[in-house]
Design an enzyme around this catalytic site. Structure first.
Site, short mmCIF file in Angstrom:
data_model
loop_
_atom_site.label_atom_id
_atom_site.label_comp_id
_atom_site.label_asym_id
_atom_site.label_seq_id
_atom_site.Cartn_x
_atom_site.Cartn_y
_atom_site.Cartn_z
CE1 TYR A 65 10.89 12.79 -18.39
CE2 TYR A 65 11.62 10.54 -18.80
CZ TYR A 65 11.16 11.52 -17.93
OH TYR A 65 10.96 11.20 -16.61
CE LYS B 30 9.41 18.40 -11.58
NZ LYS B 30 9.73 16.97 -11.42
N GLY C 122 0.81 -1.22 0.00
CA GLY C 122 0.00 0.00 0.00
C GLY C 122 0.84 1.26 0.00
CD GLU D 89 14.55 14.94 -16.42
OE1 GLU D 89 13.39 15.33 -16.32
OE2 GLU D 89 15.49 15.67 -16.80
CB SER E 20 2.83 -4.61 6.65
OG SER E 20 3.61 -4.47 7.80
C1 LIG Z 1 15.61 8.04 -3.09
C2 LIG Z 1 14.34 7.93 -3.88
C3 LIG Z 1 13.73 9.10 -4.35
C4 LIG Z 1 12.57 9.00 -5.13
N1 LIG Z 1 12.00 10.15 -5.65
C5 LIG Z 1 10.97 10.03 -6.53
C6 LIG Z 1 10.39 11.18 -7.13
O1 LIG Z 1 10.76 12.31 -6.85
N2 LIG Z 1 9.40 10.99 -8.04
C7 LIG Z 1 8.95 9.75 -8.37
O2 LIG Z 1 8.08 9.63 -9.23
N3 LIG Z 1 9.43 8.66 -7.75
C8 LIG Z 1 10.43 8.77 -6.86
N4 LIG Z 1 10.91 7.66 -6.25
C9 LIG Z 1 10.25 6.37 -6.47
C10 LIG Z 1 9.00 6.32 -5.62
O3 LIG Z 1 9.33 6.51 -4.27
C11 LIG Z 1 8.31 4.98 -5.78
O4 LIG Z 1 8.21 4.65 -7.13
C12 LIG Z 1 6.93 5.04 -5.22
O5 LIG Z 1 6.94 5.55 -3.91
C13 LIG Z 1 6.29 3.68 -5.22
O6 LIG Z 1 6.80 2.88 -4.20
P1 LIG Z 1 6.10 1.50 -3.94
O7 LIG Z 1 4.67 1.73 -3.66
O8 LIG Z 1 6.44 0.61 -5.09
O9 LIG Z 1 6.87 0.92 -2.68
P2 LIG Z 1 6.74 1.24 -1.10
O10 LIG Z 1 6.42 2.65 -0.83
O11 LIG Z 1 7.99 0.68 -0.50
O12 LIG Z 1 5.50 0.37 -0.63
C14 LIG Z 1 5.60 -1.01 -0.42
C15 LIG Z 1 4.35 -1.49 0.29
O13 LIG Z 1 4.41 -2.88 0.41
C16 LIG Z 1 4.11 -3.23 1.74
N5 LIG Z 1 4.77 -4.50 2.07
C17 LIG Z 1 6.04 -4.89 1.81
N6 LIG Z 1 6.26 -6.12 2.30
C18 LIG Z 1 5.09 -6.53 2.85
C19 LIG Z 1 4.68 -7.70 3.54
N7 LIG Z 1 5.50 -8.72 3.78
N8 LIG Z 1 3.41 -7.75 4.00
C20 LIG Z 1 2.53 -6.73 3.80
N9 LIG Z 1 2.87 -5.61 3.16
C21 LIG Z 1 4.14 -5.50 2.70
C22 LIG Z 1 4.62 -2.06 2.57
O14 LIG Z 1 4.02 -2.03 3.84
C23 LIG Z 1 4.17 -0.92 1.70
O15 LIG Z 1 2.81 -0.64 1.94
C24 LIG Z 1 12.03 7.73 -5.42
C25 LIG Z 1 12.62 6.58 -4.90
C26 LIG Z 1 13.77 6.67 -4.16
C27 LIG Z 1 14.41 5.40 -3.63
#
Ligand SMILES: Cc1cc2nc3c(=O)[nH]c(=O)nc-3n(C[C@H](O)[C@H](O)[C@H](O)COP(=O)(O)OP(=O)(O)OC[C@H]3O[C@@H](n4cnc5c(N)ncnc54)[C@H](O)[C@@H]3O)c2cc1C
Length: 507
Positions: A441, A82, A16, A348, A43
């Site tokens: 892009y 932005k 989530g 980007e 979680s």
């Molecule tokens: C340094 C950095 C800077 C960034 N800056 C940008 C930006 O400026 N612009 C942009 O577009 N993107 C950016 N990103 C990328 C962006 O953060 C992610 O693409 C976006 O937040 C999506 O993350 P996610 O939902 O895939 O993962 P997460 O936010 O890590 O979510 C994972 C989810 O899975 C759940 N989970 C994991 N394991 C389990 C388990 N065993 N049981 C139950 N639940 C579980 C967690 O609780 C969480 O809810 C950046 C990334 C990094 C690393």
């Protein structure tokens, strides 16, 4: 023989974060229940990555499809607007350029304006190409208003787009509200085990640590870097691109709000990477992305903390990543989105955009319960192309920089993909940018990074010479004056945010 369709009935989203809740919203919007049951497991104990706060204009389509009210959305996420990215010290120390969300004006005699700019430059005109950019005209004055406001005012410089900065945690919360209101069920708990169907090898159910079992037809893996389904369970390997994009760590820290609120993200090159600055209403987000082969964590933190423009208001958070992606984004009945699918550094702001395009593609190619592999193959082909095009665009920021430090020397000599080598060669030979399938892009973005980093073509389009030089100079001066005039009449971004969409939650 025609087969009876067996529509997907149960969708399970694992995770989530931004990816999970974006998926929940869009699927709930397009597959209104009760036709398909959508459940999301997350979680609280594990939490989300908590970064990902700068976006690109495509997000407006996402918001538009969901029918989100812009003011409410910005207010609920401590958001700001932005107009592009200011690059400092990238081509070489002291260099500043701006990648704006828009073009450099209409074509002139069918030829893109940068060719005309190149001619003027050859004739000794020192003005930067940004002088032809409305996003730059507004951003450099810290002013902002949506283009519709300018159009309504009868002016014509409105060919620009914009995106948002927002608090990632609040964004996920906002999307959660939307999804739950449309029938998505949220389950809090830790996934302990992923059960496979022995006959098909498909994921059959998620087993939570507390014993609950969640069955589904289609599983969306949004578990972040853990990649619990696509990686750990199905064993889809990771394609590692660190040899072409050597940054592999980041340290993030928040600082106090700094006025005026800039309507752009800032990216400043550092000795072993670069630093981001993202202005929000309640704080400024900062981060230093760096290569662990060229600096230590301690040095990276020190560099970040020495370069904040407000008091630090959080502890530095370390993040490690491997640039690249899963060899398949869709395998059997699992589609990976977000960090579970892959990651490229946030230079980007491409990650949220890639989640969005992945979701749009999934909805276009929504499978039946028979999961015909041809559909997954096509999804994987398109998504793989998209990742590769973004990768090439990011490498371009590094590979022709003239900065002196070892990281940058390495980037000048490292092998680069053939497709990028071709693009650079065509650009240098002609001033045109050959775009490939699934480019995120468009030409003005590539032009901005080429010219901004001092990579100029050997010639401009010869049709430019058909235009008498005095016409060109006159037209150029007129456009520059019109942009300056229009930009001056925009409200200050700070005032616009504070008056039109002030944060609804206390900082
Ligand atoms: C340094 C950095 C800077 C960034 N800056 C940008 C930006 O400026 N612009 C942009 O577009 N993107 C950016 N990103 C990328 C962006 O953060 C992610 O693409 C976006 O937040 C999506 O993350 P996610 O939902 O895939 O993962 P997460 O936010 O890590 O979510 C994972 C989810 O899975 C759940 N989970 C994991 N394991 C389990 C388990 N065993 N049981 C139950 N639940 C579980 C967690 O609780 C969480 O809810 C950046 C990334 C990094 C690393």
């Amino acid at each position: 023989m025609e087969m009876a369709a067996t529509p997907i009935k149960r969708i399970v989203i694992a995770g989530g974060g931004t990816a999970g809740w974006m998926a929940a919203c869009l699927l709930a919007r397009f597959l209104p229940q009760p036709h398909a049951e959508i459940r999301l497991v997350e979680s609280d104990e594990i939490g989300t990555i908590g970064v990902g706060e700068a976006t690109v204009p495509l997000i407006q389509q996402f918001n538009g499809v969901l029918g989100l009210d812009e003011k409410a959305f910005v207010a609920a996420t401590q958001g700001t607007f932005k107009l592009g990215i200011q690059y400092r010290d990238w081509g070489e120390p002291g260099n500043v350029h701006f990648h704006g969300f828009g073009d450099y004006g209409d074509t002139i005699q069918g030829i893109a304006p940068h060719h005309h700019w190149l001619k003027l430059r050859r004739l000794g005109d020192p003005s930067p190409i940004e002088d032809w950019s409305m996003p730059f005209a507004a951003a450099s004055r810290d002013r902002f208003a949506p283009p519709q406001m300018i159009e309504a005012d009868g002016r014509d410089s409105a060919a620009y787009k914009y995106a948002y900065h927002f608090d990632a945690g609040l964004y996920a919360r906002y999307l959660r509200g939307y999804a739950e209101a449309r029938g998505v069920t949220r389950l809090e708990g830790k996934i302990g085990e992923v059960e496979l169907d022995p006959a098909s090898g498909h994921v059959a159910a998620l087993r939570l640590e507390d014993g609950r079992r969640i069955e589904g037809d289609l599983f969306i893996d949004c578990t972040g870097f853990a990649a619990l389904l696509i990686g750990k369970t199905l064993g889809v390997p990771y394609v590692d691109w660190s040899d072409m994009l050597p940054c592999d760590r980041a340290v993030a820290v928040a600082s106090a709000r700094h006025d005026p609120l800039t309507p752009y993200t800032r990216s400043t090159a550092r000795a072993a990477g670069w630093q981001w600055r993202i202005p929000l209403q309640h704080r400024t987000g900062n981060g230093h992305v760096y290569s662990s082969a060229f600096t230590s964590d301690d040095e990276a933190i020190e560099t970040l903390l020495a370069n904040l423009d407000g008091a630090r208001v959080s502890e530095p958070r370390m993040l490690r990543f491997t640039t690249g992606h899963r060899a398949k984004f869709w395998h059997r009945n699992v589609v990976a989105l977000g960090l579970a699918a892959g990651f490229m550094e946030p230079l980007e702001s491409s990650s949220i955009q890639i989640i969005q395009t992945g979701l749009a593609r999934l909805i276009d190619y929504l499978p039946d319960r028979d999961f015909d592999p041809a559909i997954a193959d096509e999804y994987n082909r398109l998504t793989g192309n998209e990742y590769a095009r973004v990768r090439d665009f990011l490498i371009l920021h590094y590979c022709r920089s003239r900065r002196p430090e070892p990281l940058w020397q390495h980037c000048r000599t490292m092998p680069i993909p053939d497709a990028l080598r071709h693009k650079i060669a065509v650009w240098e030979a002609s001033g045109h940018v050959p775009l490939l399938s699934e480019e995120s892009y468009q030409e003005p973005s590539w032009v901005s990074i080429f010219i901004g980093n001092g990579v100029l073509p050997r010639r401009y389009d010869p049709i430019v010479d058909q235009l008498p030089i005095e016409h060109l100079r006159g037209g150029m001066n007129q456009r520059r004056a019109a942009l300056a005039r229009d930009a001056e009449r925009l409200p200050l971004h700070t005032l616009f945010v504070d008056r039109v969409c002030p944060a609804t939650l206390a900082a």
